[in-house]
Design an enzyme around this catalytic site. Structure first.
Site, mmCIF file in Angstrom:
data_model
loop_
_atom_site.group_PDB
_atom_site.id
_atom_site.type_symbol
_atom_site.label_atom_id
_atom_site.label_comp_id
_atom_site.label_asym_id
_atom_site.label_seq_id
_atom_site.Cartn_x
_atom_site.Cartn_y
_atom_site.Cartn_z
ATOM 1 C CG HIS A 239 82.546 -27.056 6.787
ATOM 2 N ND1 HIS A 239 81.744 -28.041 6.246
ATOM 3 C CD2 HIS A 239 82.481 -26.009 5.938
ATOM 4 C CE1 HIS A 239 81.203 -27.591 5.127
ATOM 5 N NE2 HIS A 239 81.636 -26.354 4.915
ATOM 6 C CG ASN B 6 84.692 -35.143 -7.855
ATOM 7 O OD1 ASN B 6 85.456 -35.241 -8.808
ATOM 8 N ND2 ASN B 6 83.990 -36.176 -7.403
ATOM 9 N N GLY C 211 81.139 -32.305 -10.415
ATOM 10 C CA GLY C 211 80.112 -33.156 -9.807
ATOM 11 C C GLY C 211 80.231 -33.267 -8.298
ATOM 12 C CB THR D 107 77.028 -34.591 -4.503
ATOM 13 O OG1 THR D 107 77.852 -35.601 -3.916
ATOM 14 C CG2 THR D 107 76.817 -34.889 -5.974
ATOM 15 C CG HIS E 14 84.472 -35.569 -0.234
ATOM 16 N ND1 HIS E 14 83.719 -34.413 -0.308
ATOM 17 C CD2 HIS E 14 84.177 -36.279 -1.351
ATOM 18 C CE1 HIS E 14 82.994 -34.434 -1.414
ATOM 19 N NE2 HIS E 14 83.265 -35.548 -2.077
HETATM 20 P P1 AMP Z 1 81.304 -36.062 -4.471
HETATM 21 O O1 AMP Z 1 80.340 -36.411 -5.574
HETATM 22 O O2 AMP Z 1 82.731 -35.987 -4.916
HETATM 23 O O3 AMP Z 1 80.852 -34.841 -3.698
HETATM 24 O O4 AMP Z 1 81.277 -37.290 -3.493
HETATM 25 C C1 AMP Z 1 80.355 -37.459 -2.461
HETATM 26 C C2 AMP Z 1 80.379 -38.917 -2.118
HETATM 27 O O5 AMP Z 1 79.766 -39.092 -0.862
HETATM 28 C C3 AMP Z 1 79.621 -39.800 -3.119
HETATM 29 O O6 AMP Z 1 80.518 -40.768 -3.659
HETATM 30 C C4 AMP Z 1 78.525 -40.437 -2.261
HETATM 31 O O7 AMP Z 1 78.261 -41.779 -2.624
HETATM 32 C C5 AMP Z 1 79.097 -40.330 -0.870
HETATM 33 N N1 AMP Z 1 78.134 -40.289 0.213
HETATM 34 C C6 AMP Z 1 76.993 -39.542 0.271
HETATM 35 N N2 AMP Z 1 76.366 -39.754 1.442
HETATM 36 C C7 AMP Z 1 77.123 -40.647 2.137
HETATM 37 C C8 AMP Z 1 76.996 -41.272 3.425
HETATM 38 N N3 AMP Z 1 75.959 -41.022 4.248
HETATM 39 N N4 AMP Z 1 77.950 -42.160 3.797
HETATM 40 C C9 AMP Z 1 78.976 -42.438 2.980
HETATM 41 N N5 AMP Z 1 79.161 -41.875 1.773
HETATM 42 C C10 AMP Z 1 78.246 -40.992 1.346
HETATM 43 ZN ZN ZN Z 2 81.193 -29.907 6.848
#
Ligand code: AMP
Ligand code: ZN
Length: 110
Positions: free
Chosen positions: A46, A86, A92, A94, A99
């Site tokens: 993490h 991001n 943005g 989330t 990642h």
């Molecule tokens: P970010 O907005 O850069 O934090 O990207 C988070 C990404 O995670 C977004 O593109 C979401 O569509 C993706 N995401 C959220 N939940 C899941 C999940 N359970 N499996 C795969 N992708 C996910």
């Molecule tokens: Zn984590």
């Protein structure tokens, strides 16, 4: 880390469509793809975002990008692809677990 979606995906506690996994990283398809090919590569450890990286994470990051290059080749992204991470509210972010989005398979908007 408790209550972290991507820690749970890394641990296999929440299902995902995995493309690749080893002792350090997991790659899985994004649930809401923004391009013909859209997958995410995460460290199993993490780390809240790229803003929390230190010099000590250099080898891990090198490995992440080597995995990205290998998977991009396997996915046929020979014409190019985009890698995005991001950081924070304004970008943005989330999910607060580092990642890397890998997007490709078509001409991407500039
Ligand atoms: P970010 O907005 O850069 O934090 O990207 C988070 C990404 O995670 C977004 O593109 C979401 O569509 C993706 N995401 C959220 N939940 C899941 C999940 N359970 N499996 C795969 N992708 C996910
Ligand atoms: Zn984590």
């Amino acid at each position: 880390m408790e209550d972290c979606l991507f820690c749970k995906i890394a641990a296999g506690e929440i299902p995902s469509k995995k493309l690749y996994e080893d002792d350090q990283v997991v790659a899985f398809y994004d649930i809401a793809p923004q391009a013909k090919v859209h997958f995410l590569v995460i460290p199993k450890k993490h780390i809240s975002s790229a803003a929390a990286l230190t010099e000590a994470d250099g080898a891990l990051l090198g490995h992440v990008f080597a995995v990205i290059a290998k998977l991009a080749k396997e996915q046929g992204l020979d014409n190019g692809y985009r890698v995005i991470s991001n950081v924070g509210e304004d970008a943005g972010q989330t999910v607060k677990h580092l990642h890397f989005h890998v997007l490709g398979g078509e001409k991407l908007p500039v």
